[in-house]
Write an enzyme that holds these catalytic residues in place. Sequence first.
Site, PDB file in Angstrom:
ATOM      1  N   LYS A 176     -10.946  -0.007 -24.967  1.00  0.00           N
ATOM      2  CA  LYS A 176     -11.919  -0.572 -25.901  1.00  0.00           C
ATOM      3  C   LYS A 176     -12.844  -1.554 -25.193  1.00  0.00           C
ATOM      4  O   LYS A 176     -12.391  -2.396 -24.422  1.00  0.00           O
ATOM      5  CB  LYS A 176     -11.193  -1.276 -27.049  1.00  0.00           C
ATOM      6  CG  LYS A 176     -10.283  -0.347 -27.841  1.00  0.00           C
ATOM      7  CD  LYS A 176      -9.516  -1.086 -28.911  1.00  0.00           C
ATOM      8  CE  LYS A 176      -8.542  -2.078 -28.309  1.00  0.00           C
ATOM      9  NZ  LYS A 176      -7.636  -2.673 -29.325  1.00  0.00           N
ATOM     10  N   THR A 208     -13.771 -11.537 -36.276  1.00  0.00           N
ATOM     11  CA  THR A 208     -13.219 -10.352 -35.615  1.00  0.00           C
ATOM     12  C   THR A 208     -11.695 -10.363 -35.590  1.00  0.00           C
ATOM     13  O   THR A 208     -11.083  -9.567 -34.885  1.00  0.00           O
ATOM     14  CB  THR A 208     -13.746 -10.259 -34.176  1.00  0.00           C
ATOM     15  OG1 THR A 208     -13.430 -11.485 -33.486  1.00  0.00           O
ATOM     16  CG2 THR A 208     -15.248 -10.035 -34.151  1.00  0.00           C
TER      17      THR A 208
END
Length: 266
Positions: A176, A208
């Site tokens: 990622k 986040t």
Amino acid sequence: MTTPVALTIAGSDSSGGAGIQADLKTFAALGVYGASAITALTAQNTRGVTGIHATPAEFVTAQIDAVFSDLDVGAVKIGMVAQVASIEAIASALSRWAPRHVVLDPVMVATSGDRLLASEAVEALRTRLIPLASVITPNLPEAAALLDEPVAASEAAIESQGRRLLALGCRAVLVKGGHGEGAESTDYLVDADTTIALAAPRIATGNTHGTGCSLSSAIAAGLAKGEELEQAVRNAKAWISAAIAAADRFSVGHGHGPVHHFHRFY
């Protein structure tokens, strides 16, 4: 009618933004019935982790066995495992039950920077859990830590690390790119045959918390519904991008706020 079922094996986040709570919200948002086996309790909020209480390994086993003995589990997501004893328990249980799909998110550090995996457990994660995984989903720092290498700073270096992680025995790796830089956040899906770059606009938000947990759970949800891995990853990437984009609709806590798991509904 068959109900798709996914099992999350992970830690609990008392503030509800990450861990088991994020996983179950993700499953529900994507139309999958969620079950759970809790590896640890955390005293946690949007600002950080103030305590970790690990579940005894034999009780981790008991939870997993209870779920598999009754529910038709289509996919398993593994998140925070906390300690070596839990890793051994999970590996033994999954070897017995042989689930069709295992998504392993090698959680080491919380969004706040707090460590969630004992340093001595990293080798057990490499040797016991990664070989059981259909796909592992490390971010750039986690990929580097698993390989004991510097964080990759180029596309070629990221793909190279993905290939070395693949050699540890999993069937695919999703590296990622959220910790990278630039206008786009690019993830790289690496398997034995190909590398696929999956780009999305980088979203400017401080909210986040739980992003990695939720993405891996979204992949597991797709696999539980019968999607092929690439499609499950693409759908999960689109869903988490929308959840991050909608995160600022919330005002939760005073640190890294959660993503909006139910952005499609309200």
